[in-house]
Every structure is written in structure tokens, then in C-alpha cells.
Design an enzyme around this catalytic site. Structure first.
Site: not given
Length: 494
Positions: A63, A168, A144
Site C-alpha cells: 500500500k 481499512s 482505504s
């Protein structure tokens, strides 16, 4: 897709993953950038004498709020950090390299990990655009860790790293139909990870199955002198692979969080089917019907996140190269205003502005909010439910099916699930696929006390093997394009 020990296997796996990204990413926007050193990393692994570790030759995506050494910036999806090339590996990335993983590239995310605005669109960032769900391209990925979820679900890679403050990892894992594990806060280092909250932030695995999640966690768990929250991690690390037994549920008492259901009939139906699998595997299910403190937890948690965002972001920004100009949340707010056409055409930054108005980590209101939310979610929440019902873990649906991407209204989640309790308490939360609702995947959550990752992985593994409920993405434009759903929408024959 995992590597074997043959010469060249790491490079072959890596080149195949690069090809899959090239083929799939134009439709999904799951990957922000590929690391041009990935093939070289793989060549070094192939030249080594035997496997380096539990992830030898496995290509992984990271990420883009987690720093990796090399030429790629760490942007958190924001143009404010487009030049943020630090030359550092986050300690969790260094651990992945030591375990033999190949850092393939960076995944898209909800910009600033979805903390910039209340009415945001999950999966969108100014750097990466809108991530799309491989089960239906007009559906959201949740966030996210949007790109990590979509990349694993579509088969680009078998494993990616996500981060979570509240939902997330687990929400995008569930809505993309993969496995996601939010570890105990303090099991995995947060150093060189763009922060929101030192009380709740953690990184964790997002993977094709529970076995790969256990392998990744084995690699990344451990203490980091630069992150005081991890001081007990080395002592608390479990034997995650040994916990993966098909009979792990036999005789185990499991609490069923009935108060976290009832918000979607299709999800409830899949949950009942999942509970039947747990029973068939020998679990004893205990219904837990009431928990009254969720709203109070939420309001106090929000105050904590706002206050810690301002302080923790300033601490992180202070470590960045001189060419990265922002050094405070106020600087980021000013940057967004100056670049509004690119950064704020879809939604604003009201949460940033609320955070910038907070009074610091010594503020009595913040300290009270943290103590209250932690107590209600932990001691008086998960801990009490486990003890009062004499259960080893709690289960609930993870999240809704994926909602439509909507640039007018924003995210449309109906809510549900109980992941916020694990997020606020800092306790582990594992989600595994439990089938789908009209072709959209939904997940089953296993939640336990601090440091119970091995137990939860064992339960998830037993369920996964017995249930076999994973959906294969079809990459249709919409669910309504699926033949089975299109038939339901057609007029009756005349």
C-alpha cells in the site's frame, strides 16, 4: 502462484505478476506503480543458496502509505507527497525482504487512508485515480486499502500489505472477496508508515487465502525499537503456520454477535450459512444479542483520530526529504487549496480541518476520549463479551456488499459488522470470504483478544477449508450485466 525452489522460480513468478498487472490494472487502477527493481530482486533470490524465508520468491504489492527503498515515492495517494522518495524501507518491508518476498510495487488507496473528508469516495486518490472492484467495475472496493484488495482479488498477486485504523484492511478484503487480517496494535511496526493514529494504526496481510496470511504475518510480526507500541511483539509472536488445522473449530465456543446483523437481508443469509459451517465443524455457538455502547465509542474514537492525526502527521512529515515541503497538517490543507482542481474536485477536506483545530495530545478532552473509547471497546466490550459468554472468539458479518461508485453522493455503506470494536481496542480481526450476494462477495469476521492472531487464523483456516466460499471475479462492468442477474431484470414473457 507461490514460488518453488527451482532456479529461476522467483524471477518467473515476478515476471508473471508484472504481466498480470499490465493486463488487469488498466481496468482496475489497483496499482499506482511497479518497482523497476522487482526483476533484479528476483534474480538475487534465485541466485541465493536455498529459500531465504517463508515468502521466498513471492511477489508482493505494498500500500502506498508504506515506505519502500528504491525509486518509488510513498504518496499516500496525495500529490503533496508525489516526490516523497525517502530511500527507506519501513521495518515491516525490510522483514518481508528478509523472508524472501519481492517488492513488486505500490497499490492505490483512499487518499490519506480515507481521513481527509467525511463525504469521501473510498478507493480514490489524486495520484492513482479510482480503484475499481474486480467483481463489478462500477462498484467500490471499500478503503482505504483499496488497491491491495482489488489486486489480490483479481489475481495480480497472492499477497499485499494493507493498513488499518478502523476497517481499512478488513472492509476492502471482504468487499473484494479475499482474506484480510488486522493484527493486534503493536504486533507489526508502524515506523515509516504514513500515520493517522498511534492508538489504532497497524499494517497487516491481505491475501488469497488464510495460509498466505499466516505466512505474511510470520514475516512481518516483531518488535521495532523505533515503535514503542511493539515492545512486546517478539515475546507475543505466535506460530501462525502451526495453528492452521482443519479441526481448529472442534469444541470451541464462539460468540455470535447478533447485534451486528439485521442491516442487509442478503448478508444475513450468508452469515447464517457460515454459522452452519461453524456448527458442522464442531463449534459451539453462543448468541450475543446486545451491546449498547457503539455510538459512544464512535464519537470518542473520532476525537482521538482527529487529535492524533494532527500530531502524528507532523511527526512523520518532519522526517521527509527537504524537497517534500509540507511539514504539518496545516501545510497539507494549504496545498490542497492551492491544488483544488486536482485534489478537491470530488470532495473536500473537512476532516483535515477539524483535526487541525484540535489542541494536542495533552488536551484533557482527548485523553478522556481515548480512555473512554478504549475501555468501552476493550475491557467493557470485547473482553467482557468473551468472559461473560465463555467464548474463544466472536463472529459477525464484516461489511456490506460493495456499493456503487458515486461521485455525487459519495460512499453509501449501510454499515453493520463489528470491526470498529477491534479497531478501537487494538485487538485482532480476521475476515475470510463467506460467499456472495448476487455475485458481490461478503466476509465473515473472527475477532479475539489481544495477541490471539494464531487462534483466529486457525479458526479462519478451518472455516475456509470446510466452506470453500470464495468467489472468482468476473470483471463485469456491473452486477446487472451478469446473466443470472440480468434475467431477474428482464420483463416477464408475454
Amino acid at each position: 502462484m507461490a514460488a518453488d525452489n527451482a532456479v529461476g522460480a522467483a524471477q518467473a513468478n515476478t515476471l508473471a505478476a508484472i504481466a498480470r498487472v499490465g493486463a488487469l490494472n488498466p481496468r482496475l487502477n489497483a496499482v499506482i506503480a511497479l518497482d523497476p527493481t522487482a526483476a533484479d530482486q528476483a534474480r538475487v533470490l534465485d541466485a541465493s543458496k536455498g529459500p531465504r524465508g517463508v515468502l521466498h520468491g513471492v511477489p508482493m504489492l505494498i500500500k502506498d502509505n508504506v515506505e519502500t527503498a528504491g525509486p518509488l515515492p510513498t504518496t499516500a495517494g496525495s500529490l503533496a507527497l508525489k516526490d516523497n522518495v525517502t530511500g527507506r524501507d519501513a521495518p515491516l518491508v525490510a522483514r518481508l525482504r528478509r523472508a524472501g518476498a519481492v517488492m513488486l510495487g505500490k497499490t492505490n488507496l483512499s487518499e490519506w487512508a480515507n481521513i481527509r473528508a467525511d463525504a469521501s469516495i473510498s478507493g480514490w486518490s489524486a495520484v492513482g485515480g479510482q480503484t475499481r472492484n474486480p467483481h463489478a467495475l462500477n462498484r467500490n472496493t471499500c478503503g482505504s486499502s483499496s488497491g491491495s484488495g482489488a489486486a489480490v482479488a483479481s489475481g495480480m498477486v497472492d499477497a499485499a500489505i494493507g493498513t488499518e485504523t478502523d476497517g481499512s484492511i478488513t472492509c476492502p478484503a471482504a468487499m473484494n472477496g479475499i482474506v484480510g487480517l488486522k493484527p493486534t496494535v503493536g504486533l507489526v511496526s508502524r515506523t515509516h508508515v504514513v500515520p493517522i493514529s498511534h492508538s489504532q494504526d497497524t499494517a497487516g496481510p491481505m491475501t488469497r487465502d488464510v495460509t498466505m496470511a499466516a505466512r505474511v504475518l510470520t514475516a512481518i510480526a516483531g518488535s521495532d525499537p523505533a515503535d514503542g507500541a511493539t515492545k512486546d511483539a517478539d515475546a507475543r509472536r505466535g506460530d501462525y503456520m502451526a495453528a492452521l488445522r482443519p479441526d481448529a473449530l472442534r469444541g470451541q465456543r464462539i460468540g455470535v454477535l447478533r447485534f451486528a446483523t439485521g442491516w442487509h437481508a442478503g448478508v444475513d443469509a450468508r452469515f447464517e450459512a457460515a454459522l452452519a459451517v461453524l456448527r458442522a465443524q464442531g463449534a459451539v455457538l453462543v448468541d450475543i444479542t446486545k451491546f449498547d455502547s457503539r455510538r459512544e465509542i464512535g464519537s470518542n474514537e473520532f476525537q482521538v483520530l482527529l487529535t492524533e492525526l494532527k500530531a502524528d502527521m507532523a511527526t512523520y512529515l518532519a522526517t521527509l526529504p527537504a524537497n517534500v515541503k509540507p511539514r504539518s497538517l496545516a501545510d497539507l490543507i494549504a496545498f490542497n487549496k492551492a491544488n483544488a482542481a486536482a485534489e478537491m474536485a470530488l470532495f473536500g477536506q473537512d476532516t483535515f480541518e477539524k483535526a487541525d483545530a484540535t489542541k494536542g495530545l495533552a488536551d484533557p478532552d482527548y485523553l478522556k476520549a481515548r480512555a473512554t473509547s478504549l475501555r468501552l471497546a476493550g475491557k467493557d466490550g470485547i473482553d467482557k463479551m468473551l468472559a461473560d459468554n465463555n467464548v474463544a472468539a466472536l463472529v459477525s458479518p464484516t461489511a456490506s456488499p460493495a456499493w456503487l461508485i458515486d461521485t455525487v453522493i459519495g460512499d453509501q455503506s449501510p454499515g453493520g459488522g463489528a470491526g470498529g470494536l477491534a479497531a478501537v481496542s487494538g485487538y485482532p480481526h480476521l475476515t475470510v470470504p463467506m460467499g456472495g450476494v448476487r455475485g458481490l462477495p461478503v466476509g465473515l469476521s473472527f475477532i479475539g483478544p489481544a495477541w490471539s492472531e494464531a487462534r483466529l487464523l486457525g479458526f479462519g483456516y478451518a472455516f475456509e477449508k470446510a466452506a470453500n466460499m470464495k468467489l472468482v471475479p468476473q470483471l463485469v462492468q456491473s452486477i446487472e450485466d451478469r446473466p443470472d442477474v440480468a434475467a431477474l431484470l428482464a420483463p416477464a414473457p408475454r
